[in-house]
Design a protein around this motif. Structure first.
Motif, PDB file in Angstrom:
ATOM      1  N   ASP A 166      39.591  45.828  40.744  1.00 51.43           N
ATOM      2  CA  ASP A 166      38.948  45.869  42.109  1.00 51.43           C
ATOM      3  C   ASP A 166      37.584  46.632  41.948  1.00 51.43           C
ATOM      4  N   GLY A 167      36.732  46.347  42.912  1.00 55.77           N
ATOM      5  CA  GLY A 167      35.433  47.049  42.995  1.00 55.77           C
ATOM      6  C   GLY A 167      34.709  46.694  44.340  1.00 55.77           C
ATOM      7  N   GLU A 168      33.396  47.106  44.207  1.00 55.97           N
ATOM      8  CA  GLU A 168      32.619  46.801  45.371  1.00 55.97           C
ATOM      9  C   GLU A 168      31.213  46.594  44.860  1.00 55.97           C
ATOM     10  N   LEU A 169      30.382  45.930  45.607  1.00 55.97           N
ATOM     11  CA  LEU A 169      29.076  45.902  45.119  1.00 55.97           C
ATOM     12  C   LEU A 169      28.292  45.445  46.363  1.00 55.97           C
ATOM     13  N   ARG A 170      26.950  45.889  46.425  1.00 56.00           N
ATOM     14  CA  ARG A 170      25.910  45.456  47.355  1.00 56.00           C
ATOM     15  C   ARG A 170      25.009  44.472  46.994  1.00 56.00           C
ATOM     16  N   PRO A 171      24.606  43.471  47.558  1.00 53.73           N
ATOM     17  CA  PRO A 171      23.779  42.325  47.447  1.00 53.73           C
ATOM     18  C   PRO A 171      22.439  43.182  46.848  1.00 53.73           C
ATOM     19  N   GLY A 172      22.016  42.580  45.651  1.00 54.86           N
ATOM     20  CA  GLY A 172      20.870  42.919  45.023  1.00 54.86           C
ATOM     21  C   GLY A 172      20.941  43.990  43.863  1.00 54.86           C
ATOM     22  N   GLU A 173      22.354  44.466  43.793  1.00 52.52           N
ATOM     23  CA  GLU A 173      22.633  45.195  42.628  1.00 52.52           C
ATOM     24  C   GLU A 173      22.634  44.440  41.318  1.00 52.52           C
ATOM     25  N   LEU A 177      47.950  36.829  32.411  1.00 55.57           N
ATOM     26  CA  LEU A 177      48.862  35.864  32.056  1.00 55.57           C
ATOM     27  C   LEU A 177      48.544  34.574  32.606  1.00 55.57           C
ATOM     28  N   LEU A 178      48.707  33.440  31.706  1.00 55.42           N
ATOM     29  CA  LEU A 178      48.063  32.200  32.141  1.00 55.42           C
ATOM     30  C   LEU A 178      49.091  31.124  32.432  1.00 55.42           C
ATOM     31  N   TRP A 179      48.479  30.297  33.371  1.00 52.66           N
ATOM     32  CA  TRP A 179      49.223  29.193  33.965  1.00 52.66           C
ATOM     33  C   TRP A 179      49.784  28.214  33.188  1.00 52.66           C
ATOM     34  N   SER A 180      50.929  27.642  33.197  1.00 50.62           N
ATOM     35  CA  SER A 180      51.429  26.743  32.368  1.00 50.62           C
ATOM     36  C   SER A 180      52.524  26.051  33.430  1.00 50.62           C
ATOM     37  N   ALA A 181      53.018  24.697  33.179  1.00 47.49           N
ATOM     38  CA  ALA A 181      53.684  24.098  33.768  1.00 47.49           C
ATOM     39  C   ALA A 181      55.283  24.847  33.526  1.00 47.49           C
ATOM     40  N   GLU A 182      55.567  25.533  32.331  1.00 49.95           N
ATOM     41  CA  GLU A 182      56.736  26.021  32.319  1.00 49.95           C
ATOM     42  C   GLU A 182      56.863  27.460  32.765  1.00 49.95           C
ATOM     43  N   LYS A 183      55.709  28.221  32.886  1.00 50.07           N
ATOM     44  CA  LYS A 183      55.704  29.596  33.493  1.00 50.07           C
ATOM     45  C   LYS A 183      54.399  29.489  34.704  1.00 50.07           C
ATOM     46  N   PRO A 184      54.567  29.149  35.622  1.00 47.90           N
ATOM     47  CA  PRO A 184      53.126  29.195  36.448  1.00 47.90           C
ATOM     48  C   PRO A 184      53.220  30.567  37.033  1.00 47.90           C
ATOM     49  N   VAL A 185      51.968  31.050  37.164  1.00 46.98           N
ATOM     50  CA  VAL A 185      51.506  32.390  37.355  1.00 46.98           C
ATOM     51  C   VAL A 185      50.335  32.046  38.301  1.00 46.98           C
ATOM     52  N   LEU A 186      50.447  32.843  39.525  1.00 44.82           N
ATOM     53  CA  LEU A 186      49.080  32.820  40.427  1.00 44.82           C
ATOM     54  C   LEU A 186      48.712  34.329  40.932  1.00 44.82           C
ATOM     55  N   TYR A 187      47.758  34.555  40.706  1.00 46.71           N
ATOM     56  CA  TYR A 187      46.825  35.842  40.949  1.00 46.71           C
ATOM     57  C   TYR A 187      46.216  35.504  42.264  1.00 46.71           C
ATOM     58  N   ASP A 188      46.202  36.837  43.009  1.00 48.88           N
ATOM     59  CA  ASP A 188      45.709  36.957  44.407  1.00 48.88           C
ATOM     60  C   ASP A 188      44.211  37.471  44.360  1.00 48.88           C
ATOM     61  N   LEU A 189      43.253  36.912  44.941  1.00 46.63           N
ATOM     62  CA  LEU A 189      41.877  37.316  44.859  1.00 46.63           C
ATOM     63  C   LEU A 189      41.444  37.642  46.424  1.00 46.63           C
ATOM     64  N   ARG A 190      41.167  38.816  46.668  1.00 48.31           N
ATOM     65  CA  ARG A 190      40.815  39.104  48.014  1.00 48.31           C
ATOM     66  C   ARG A 190      39.375  39.757  48.107  1.00 48.31           C
ATOM     67  N   LEU A 191      38.483  38.816  48.932  1.00 48.44           N
ATOM     68  CA  LEU A 191      37.140  39.140  49.044  1.00 48.44           C
ATOM     69  C   LEU A 191      36.696  39.673  50.512  1.00 48.44           C
ATOM     70  N   GLU A 192      36.209  40.834  50.778  1.00 46.20           N
ATOM     71  CA  GLU A 192      35.674  41.294  51.845  1.00 46.20           C
ATOM     72  C   GLU A 192      34.001  41.346  51.977  1.00 46.20           C
ATOM     73  N   VAL A 193      33.371  40.867  53.114  1.00 46.40           N
ATOM     74  CA  VAL A 193      31.916  41.238  53.180  1.00 46.40           C
ATOM     75  C   VAL A 193      31.958  42.215  54.476  1.00 46.40           C
ATOM     76  N   TYR A 203      36.061  43.353  46.306  1.00 47.09           N
ATOM     77  CA  TYR A 203      36.909  42.422  45.710  1.00 47.09           C
ATOM     78  C   TYR A 203      38.111  43.005  44.985  1.00 47.09           C
ATOM     79  N   ALA A 204      39.244  42.390  45.064  1.00 49.91           N
ATOM     80  CA  ALA A 204      40.635  43.084  44.498  1.00 49.91           C
ATOM     81  C   ALA A 204      41.397  41.771  44.035  1.00 49.91           C
ATOM     82  N   LEU A 205      41.443  42.068  42.668  1.00 41.84           N
ATOM     83  CA  LEU A 205      42.478  40.870  42.049  1.00 41.84           C
ATOM     84  C   LEU A 205      43.898  41.510  41.792  1.00 41.84           C
ATOM     85  N   SER A 206      44.999  40.690  42.049  1.00 44.03           N
ATOM     86  CA  SER A 206      46.177  41.434  42.098  1.00 44.03           C
ATOM     87  C   SER A 206      47.096  40.372  41.653  1.00 44.03           C
ATOM     88  N   LEU A 207      48.362  40.878  41.001  1.00 49.36           N
ATOM     89  CA  LEU A 207      49.398  39.968  40.511  1.00 49.36           C
ATOM     90  C   LEU A 207      50.887  40.542  40.790  1.00 49.36           C
TER      91      LEU A 207
END
Length: 108
Positions: free
Chosen positions: A66-73, A92-108, A55-59
């Motif tokens: 970011d990180g990695e895990l195995r099922p059962g950990e 950074l929090l979302w607001s109507a005045e300053k919208p902020v979007l983070y990207d989350l990527r998940l790989e299996v 998984y990786a979270l970016s702005l």
């Protein structure tokens, strides 16, 4: 009755369902300059042996976490949902005045 039908293939192991929540931790009723928690719950379908999840979270293209895990950990059983729960420092929090979007990527 005629009806269109779509067939598609999925990998042997894949995400069947996904729930993502992001919650800021209010300090004294204020959300400014506070940390937050990102939680992703994945329901996998297929054989989990040897599988790993990245998984990786970016702005704006810059990595936040970011990180990695195995099922059962995390102690979940072979049929249970996988839960990724990580702290995000001063998001950074979302607001109507300053919208902020983070990207989350998940790989299996």
């Amino acid at each position: 009755i005629f009806r269109d039908v779509y067939l598609y293939t999925v990998p042997e192991i894949h995400v069947r369902d996904l729930k993502i929540t992001a919650v800021p931790e209010a300090e004294d009723g204020s959300y400014e300059n506070t940390d937050g928690t990102l939680t992703a719950e994945l329901e996998l379908q297929g054989e989990r042996a040897g599988c790993r999840i990245r998984y990786a979270l970016s702005l704006d293209g810059s990595p936040v976490l970011d990180g990695e895990l195995r099922p059962g950990e995390n102690g979940e059983g072979p049929e249970e949902n996988i839960r990724i729960c990580r702290k995000v420092s001063r998001p950074l929090l979302w607001s109507a005045e300053k919208p902020v979007l983070y990207d989350l990527r998940l790989e299996v």
